[in-house]
Design a protein around this motif. Structure first.
Motif, PDB file in Angstrom:
ATOM      1  N   ALA A  70       0.533  -0.590   0.237  1.00  0.00           N
ATOM      2  CA  ALA A  70      -0.439  -0.125   0.348  1.00  0.00           C
ATOM      3  C   ALA A  70       0.939   0.802  -0.017  1.00  0.00           C
ATOM      4  O   ALA A  70       0.306   2.771   0.223  1.00  0.00           O
ATOM      5  CB  ALA A  70      -0.671   0.364   1.227  1.00  0.00           C
ATOM      6  N   THR A  71       2.281   1.139  -0.100  1.00  0.00           N
ATOM      7  CA  THR A  71       2.837   2.364   0.334  1.00  0.00           C
ATOM      8  C   THR A  71       2.628   2.958  -1.493  1.00  0.00           C
ATOM      9  O   THR A  71       3.104   4.735  -0.650  1.00  0.00           O
ATOM     10  CB  THR A  71       4.520   2.405   1.327  1.00  0.00           C
ATOM     11  OG1 THR A  71       4.045   1.221   2.106  1.00  0.00           O
ATOM     12  CG2 THR A  71       5.218   2.942   1.096  1.00  0.00           C
ATOM     13  N   LEU A  76       1.435   8.139  -4.368  1.00  0.00           N
ATOM     14  CA  LEU A  76       0.734   8.605  -5.323  1.00  0.00           C
ATOM     15  C   LEU A  76      -0.659   9.454  -4.984  1.00  0.00           C
ATOM     16  O   LEU A  76      -1.098  10.896  -5.211  1.00  0.00           O
ATOM     17  CB  LEU A  76       0.138   7.698  -6.115  1.00  0.00           C
ATOM     18  CG  LEU A  76       1.103   6.331  -7.002  1.00  0.00           C
ATOM     19  CD1 LEU A  76       0.462   6.136  -7.520  1.00  0.00           C
ATOM     20  CD2 LEU A  76       1.955   7.451  -8.286  1.00  0.00           C
ATOM     21  N   THR A  77      -0.712   9.157  -3.513  1.00  0.00           N
ATOM     22  CA  THR A  77      -2.280   9.928  -2.692  1.00  0.00           C
ATOM     23  C   THR A  77      -0.970  11.194  -2.262  1.00  0.00           C
ATOM     24  O   THR A  77      -1.424  12.220  -2.623  1.00  0.00           O
ATOM     25  CB  THR A  77      -2.562   9.406  -1.638  1.00  0.00           C
ATOM     26  OG1 THR A  77      -2.978   8.304  -1.697  1.00  0.00           O
ATOM     27  CG2 THR A  77      -3.490  10.630  -1.095  1.00  0.00           C
ATOM     28  N   LEU A 113      -8.588  12.884  -9.090  1.00  0.00           N
ATOM     29  CA  LEU A 113      -7.399  11.645  -8.627  1.00  0.00           C
ATOM     30  C   LEU A 113      -7.473  11.928  -6.898  1.00  0.00           C
ATOM     31  O   LEU A 113      -7.113  10.867  -6.997  1.00  0.00           O
ATOM     32  CB  LEU A 113      -6.012  12.095  -9.605  1.00  0.00           C
ATOM     33  CG  LEU A 113      -4.995  11.120  -9.415  1.00  0.00           C
ATOM     34  CD1 LEU A 113      -5.783  10.070  -9.513  1.00  0.00           C
ATOM     35  CD2 LEU A 113      -4.096  11.926 -10.071  1.00  0.00           C
ATOM     36  N   LEU A 114      -6.742  12.669  -6.509  1.00  0.00           N
ATOM     37  CA  LEU A 114      -6.774  12.460  -4.954  1.00  0.00           C
ATOM     38  C   LEU A 114      -7.668  12.438  -4.252  1.00  0.00           C
ATOM     39  O   LEU A 114      -7.319  11.569  -3.563  1.00  0.00           O
ATOM     40  CB  LEU A 114      -6.932  14.418  -4.919  1.00  0.00           C
ATOM     41  CG  LEU A 114      -6.217  14.820  -3.721  1.00  0.00           C
ATOM     42  CD1 LEU A 114      -4.906  14.174  -3.093  1.00  0.00           C
ATOM     43  CD2 LEU A 114      -6.719  15.682  -3.099  1.00  0.00           C
ATOM     44  N   TRP A 120      -9.083   5.065  -2.287  1.00  0.00           N
ATOM     45  CA  TRP A 120      -8.033   3.799  -2.020  1.00  0.00           C
ATOM     46  C   TRP A 120      -7.173   3.753  -0.982  1.00  0.00           C
ATOM     47  O   TRP A 120      -7.370   2.331  -0.394  1.00  0.00           O
ATOM     48  CB  TRP A 120      -7.205   3.784  -3.650  1.00  0.00           C
ATOM     49  CG  TRP A 120      -7.060   2.284  -4.096  1.00  0.00           C
ATOM     50  CD1 TRP A 120      -7.354   1.025  -3.475  1.00  0.00           C
ATOM     51  CD2 TRP A 120      -5.824   2.609  -4.896  1.00  0.00           C
ATOM     52  NE1 TRP A 120      -6.532   0.502  -4.019  1.00  0.00           N
ATOM     53  CE2 TRP A 120      -5.754   0.856  -5.057  1.00  0.00           C
ATOM     54  CE3 TRP A 120      -5.020   3.082  -6.084  1.00  0.00           C
ATOM     55  CZ2 TRP A 120      -4.363   0.719  -5.825  1.00  0.00           C
ATOM     56  CZ3 TRP A 120      -4.568   2.765  -6.995  1.00  0.00           C
ATOM     57  CH2 TRP A 120      -3.759   1.238  -6.851  1.00  0.00           C
ATOM     58  N   HIS A 121      -6.592   4.768  -0.610  1.00  0.00           N
ATOM     59  CA  HIS A 121      -5.670   4.652   0.349  1.00  0.00           C
ATOM     60  C   HIS A 121      -6.042   4.189   1.384  1.00  0.00           C
ATOM     61  O   HIS A 121      -5.770   3.409   2.218  1.00  0.00           O
ATOM     62  CB  HIS A 121      -5.232   5.690   0.577  1.00  0.00           C
ATOM     63  CG  HIS A 121      -3.898   5.780   1.881  1.00  0.00           C
ATOM     64  ND1 HIS A 121      -3.029   5.602   1.909  1.00  0.00           N
ATOM     65  CD2 HIS A 121      -4.450   6.436   3.301  1.00  0.00           C
ATOM     66  CE1 HIS A 121      -2.115   5.281   3.087  1.00  0.00           C
ATOM     67  NE2 HIS A 121      -3.081   6.288   3.928  1.00  0.00           N
TER      68      HIS A 121
END
Length: 157
Positions: A70-71, A76-77, A113-114, A120-121
Motif C-alpha cells: 500500500a505504500t 501517489l496520494t 484523482l486525489l 483507495w488509501h
C-alpha cells in the motif's frame, strides 16, 4: 492527534474540499465568494494535517525496504495532494480564465484523482475510528488550534 484521527480527518476534509470546490466551480460568480474562501481555508487545513501525517510516516516512505504493497498508493496520494494544492494556488495567483484549456481543468482533474486515491488509501489501510481516538481533551484542543490558524477574510462572511 492520533494517527487514525488524522487519517479520518484528512478523508473528511478532502471530501468536503471536493464538494466545496465543485460548488464554487458551479456558482462561478462573485456572489459565491464565501464558498470559495471556505474552499481555500480547507486547503490550508489539509496542508497542516498532511504535515502531521508526513512527519509520522516519513521513515517508512524513505526506506524502500520498509515499503508495503500500500505504500505506493500512499506516495501517489501525497503527490496528488501536492499537485492539487499547487495547481489551485497557481490558478488563484497567476492564471485568469481566458482560454480553454486552463489551469482550472488541471486543478479539477488533480482533485478527482486525489479523492479516488484517498479512498483507495483508506481501503488499503482501513482502521475504524475508535472513541478513544477522538475523545480526549488534547485531540479537541489540537483540532481547535488547527482551525484557529485558518485566517478567513472578514469581508467574505
Amino acid at each position: 492527534m492520533r494517527p487514525r484521527a488524522v487519517d479520518w480527518a484528512l478523508l473528511f476534509l478532502v471530501t468536503v474540499e471536493f464538494l466545496s470546490g465543485l460548488g464554487s466551480f458551479l456558482i462561478g460568480r462573485p456572489s459565491g465568494r464565501a464558498l470559495f474562501v471556505f474552499h481555500s481555508g480547507l486547503g490550508l487545513a489539509i496542508v497542516l494535517l498532511l504535515f502531521w501525517k508526513l512527519r509520522r510516516v516519513y521513515r517508512r516512505v524513505v526506506v524502500p525496504t520498509q515499503w508495503q504493497p500500500a505504500t505506493g498508493v500512499s506516495v501517489l496520494t501525497t503527490l496528488a495532494v501536492i499537485l492539487t494544492i499547487g495547481t489551485g494556488v497557481v490558478w488563484v495567483v497567476v492564471q485568469r480564465p481566458v482560454d480553454y484549456p486552463n489551469g482550472m481543468i488541471l486543478h479539477t482533474t488533480a482533485a478527482i484523482l486525489l479523492l479516488i486515491l484517498v479512498l483507495w488509501h483508506m481501503l488499503l489501510r482501513f482502521k475504524p475510528l475508535r472513541t478513544r481516538d477522538v475523545q480526549d481533551r488534547r485531540t479537541a484542543l489540537r483540532f481547535l488550534r488547527l482551525v484557529k490558524k485558518i485566517n478567513y477574510p472578514k469581508q467574505a462572511w
